[in-house]
Design a protein around this motif. Structure first.
Motif, short mmCIF file in Angstrom:
data_model
loop_
_atom_site.label_atom_id
_atom_site.label_comp_id
_atom_site.label_asym_id
_atom_site.label_seq_id
_atom_site.Cartn_x
_atom_site.Cartn_y
_atom_site.Cartn_z
N HIS A 122 12.86 -4.81 10.86
CA HIS A 122 14.14 -5.22 11.43
C HIS A 122 15.20 -5.35 10.34
CE1 HIS A 122 12.15 -7.02 15.29
NE2 HIS A 122 12.04 -5.71 15.21
N ALA A 123 14.79 -5.66 9.13
CA ALA A 123 15.74 -5.70 8.01
C ALA A 123 16.11 -4.30 7.54
CB ALA A 123 15.15 -6.50 6.84
N GLY A 124 15.31 -3.31 7.94
CA GLY A 124 15.60 -1.91 7.58
C GLY A 124 14.62 -1.38 6.55
N VAL A 125 13.92 -0.31 6.88
CA VAL A 125 13.04 0.38 5.94
C VAL A 125 13.48 1.84 5.88
CG1 VAL A 125 11.07 -1.17 6.26
CG2 VAL A 125 11.33 0.83 7.75
N ILE A 126 13.21 2.49 4.76
CA ILE A 126 13.62 3.88 4.56
C ILE A 126 12.39 4.71 4.22
CG2 ILE A 126 14.99 5.45 3.15
CD1 ILE A 126 17.03 3.26 2.78
N PHE A 127 12.23 5.81 4.92
CA PHE A 127 11.15 6.75 4.65
C PHE A 127 11.75 7.98 3.94
CE2 PHE A 127 9.95 4.47 8.55
CZ PHE A 127 8.76 3.88 8.11
N HIS A 128 11.09 8.38 2.86
CA HIS A 128 11.57 9.50 2.06
C HIS A 128 10.70 10.73 2.30
CE1 HIS A 128 14.26 6.88 -0.29
NE2 HIS A 128 13.29 5.98 -0.19
N TYR A 129 11.36 11.88 2.39
CA TYR A 129 10.63 13.14 2.53
C TYR A 129 11.34 14.20 1.71
CZ TYR A 129 14.28 14.60 5.85
OH TYR A 129 15.48 14.94 6.44
N GLU A 130 10.67 15.32 1.52
CA GLU A 130 11.23 16.43 0.75
C GLU A 130 10.87 17.75 1.43
OE1 GLU A 130 10.59 14.34 -3.66
OE2 GLU A 130 9.26 15.94 -2.95
N GLN A 163 4.57 6.44 -0.85
CA GLN A 163 5.55 5.39 -0.53
C GLN A 163 4.89 4.33 0.33
OE1 GLN A 163 8.55 7.00 2.50
NE2 GLN A 163 7.51 8.88 1.82
N PRO A 164 5.52 3.15 0.45
CA PRO A 164 4.93 2.10 1.27
C PRO A 164 4.75 2.56 2.71
CG PRO A 164 6.68 1.20 -0.11
CD PRO A 164 6.74 2.69 -0.27
N CYS A 165 3.65 2.10 3.30
CA CYS A 165 3.36 2.51 4.67
C CYS A 165 2.89 1.34 5.53
CB CYS A 165 2.30 3.61 4.67
SG CYS A 165 0.75 3.13 3.89
N THR A 166 2.94 0.12 4.99
CA THR A 166 2.57 -1.08 5.75
C THR A 166 3.73 -2.05 5.70
OG1 THR A 166 0.23 -0.78 5.25
CG2 THR A 166 0.92 -2.97 5.98
N PHE A 167 4.16 -2.53 6.86
CA PHE A 167 5.32 -3.41 6.94
C PHE A 167 5.06 -4.48 7.99
CE2 PHE A 167 6.50 1.02 6.38
CZ PHE A 167 7.20 1.01 5.18
N VAL A 195 7.12 23.79 10.70
CA VAL A 195 6.87 23.09 9.44
C VAL A 195 6.82 21.61 9.78
CG1 VAL A 195 7.59 22.72 7.06
CG2 VAL A 195 8.13 24.89 8.19
N LEU A 196 5.72 20.96 9.47
CA LEU A 196 5.48 19.60 9.97
C LEU A 196 4.91 18.73 8.85
CD1 LEU A 196 5.32 17.75 12.56
CD2 LEU A 196 2.92 18.53 12.74
N ALA A 197 5.40 17.49 8.79
CA ALA A 197 4.84 16.47 7.90
C ALA A 197 4.72 15.18 8.68
CB ALA A 197 5.70 16.28 6.66
N GLN A 198 3.61 14.44 8.46
CA GLN A 198 3.40 13.18 9.15
C GLN A 198 2.91 12.12 8.16
OE1 GLN A 198 0.71 14.10 12.43
NE2 GLN A 198 2.44 14.51 13.79
N LEU A 199 3.45 10.91 8.35
CA LEU A 199 3.09 9.77 7.51
C LEU A 199 2.61 8.64 8.42
CD1 LEU A 199 3.18 8.33 4.65
CD2 LEU A 199 5.45 7.48 5.37
N PRO A 200 1.34 8.25 8.32
CA PRO A 200 0.87 7.13 9.14
C PRO A 200 1.39 5.81 8.59
CG PRO A 200 -0.88 7.90 7.69
CD PRO A 200 0.27 8.84 7.51
N ILE A 201 1.83 4.91 9.46
CA ILE A 201 2.31 3.60 9.05
C ILE A 201 1.65 2.52 9.89
CG2 ILE A 201 4.55 4.51 8.27
CD1 ILE A 201 5.77 3.31 10.86
N THR A 202 1.67 1.30 9.36
CA THR A 202 1.09 0.15 10.05
C THR A 202 2.12 -0.96 10.12
OG1 THR A 202 -1.13 0.69 9.24
CG2 THR A 202 -0.76 -1.57 10.03
N LEU A 203 2.30 -1.52 11.30
CA LEU A 203 3.17 -2.69 11.49
C LEU A 203 2.30 -3.93 11.65
CD1 LEU A 203 6.13 -1.66 13.84
CD2 LEU A 203 5.93 -1.51 11.35
N LEU A 204 2.61 -4.94 10.88
CA LEU A 204 1.90 -6.22 10.95
C LEU A 204 2.77 -7.27 11.64
CD1 LEU A 204 0.47 -6.27 7.31
CD2 LEU A 204 -0.67 -5.46 9.40
N PRO A 205 2.18 -8.29 12.20
CA PRO A 205 2.98 -9.33 12.87
C PRO A 205 3.98 -9.97 11.90
CG PRO A 205 0.66 -9.56 13.42
CD PRO A 205 0.75 -8.53 12.34
N ALA A 236 0.84 -1.19 0.00
CA ALA A 236 0.00 0.00 0.00
C ALA A 236 0.88 1.24 0.00
CB ALA A 236 -0.91 -0.02 1.23
N LEU A 237 0.51 2.23 -0.82
CA LEU A 237 1.24 3.49 -0.89
C LEU A 237 0.43 4.56 -0.17
CD1 LEU A 237 2.54 3.48 -4.58
CD2 LEU A 237 3.65 2.60 -2.52
#
Length: 278
Positions: free
Chosen positions: A148-156, A138-142, A268-278, A118-119
């Motif tokens: 634990h393998a490492g995810v990267i969040f991009h912003y501008e 960008q992806p928001c569900t992991f 100046v604020l930006a927020q990205l909601p994310i979801t962690l799955l088991p 999901a983007l």
């Protein structure tokens, strides 16, 4: 006596006349030659062929589109060879069959929307004129293992036009933050419930004042790498892993700018909601 002889001669003469062919009639020939001689006025040059031959050939029906073509009937038995491909239609089930079954292949990249990550796009808020921080799609569900393998969040950081007299404020406890390429100090944070990931404790720094600058127009990309753990800086031990749940990735800049000769605070604020799955 003489009368009897004359009668006998007459009978013989009649018999001879009966056996002698008249002009223009066809003479009988030996059956083994199979050749007939025509009348003397127009001799026949063609030969009459014996009706029975060594083998009999019959014209085959045109090939059907449904099955195997029947071979022509000959004096000797022939074998029909079936090719590897049949393009006909079986009249019993009206299905078209081919010698090789083909199926659609699946590329390395799935086209099923259920299998795609999901983007999400983040939300933005700014009180600094012409300046925003945005999270592009960008992806928001992991899963927890993926983090634990490492995810990267991009912003501008987007700066629409030159903006003078902008001062950036540090956000860490030891005054160690420094401005990034945009001229702002952008501090990351991932949080939700009792979980927190940030650069809040980087030790003690001199804490020198940061002079005001003129922000230059442009788009300034940045990224935040995260491995799913609680952490608040290099001077704090690594905490437990984030459990499955809903969290927020945040990028935030604060400071002041001149407006009509007065210092005005900005955020100046930006927020990205994310979801962690088991």
């Amino acid at each position: 006596m003489l009368a009897r002889r004359r009668t006998a001669l007459a009978l013989v003469s009649a018999a001879l006349l009966a056996c002698t062919p008249e002009k223009g009639e066809t003479t009988a020939t030996d059956a083994t030659t199979g050749t007939t001689t025509g009348p003397t006025t127009g001799a026949t040059t063609g030969a009459t062929t014996e009706a029975t031959t060594a083998s009999v050939t019959t014209a085959s029906d045109p090939p059907t589109t449904g099955g195997t073509t029947e071979p022509a009937a000959t004096g000797s038995e022939s074998t029909t060879t079936t090719t590897g491909t049949s393009t006909g239609v079986d009249s019993s089930d009206s299905e078209t069959t081919t010698g090789t079954e083909t199926s659609s292949s699946t590329s390395g990249e799935t086209t099923d929307t259920g299998g795609e990550p999901a983007l999400c796009e983040g939300t933005s808020m700014s009180s600094l004129p012409g300046v925003t921080i945005v999270f592009p799609p960008q992806p928001c569900t992991f899963t927890v293992a993926e983090t634990h393998a490492g995810v990267i969040f991009h912003y501008e950081v987007h700066v629409e036009a030159a903006l003078p007299d902008v001062q950036a404020y540090r956000q860490d406890a030891g005054d160690c933050d420094e401005p990034g390429p945009s001229g702002l100090i952008v501090a990351p944070r991932i949080f939700g419930g009792d979980e927190m990931y940030c650069f809040c404790n980087q030790g003690l720094c001199p804490g020198l004042d940061i002079p005001p600058i003129t922000l230059q127009p442009g788009v300034y990309p940045g990224e935040l790498e995260w491995k799913g753990w609680n952490w608040q800086g290099p001077h704090v031990d690594l905490g437990p892993a984030f459990p499955p749940g809903e969290y927020v990735v945040q990028e935030r800049a604060i400071g002041s700018f001149k407006s009509n000769g007065a210092d005005v605070d900005y955020e100046v604020l930006a927020q990205l909601p994310i979801t962690l799955l088991p």
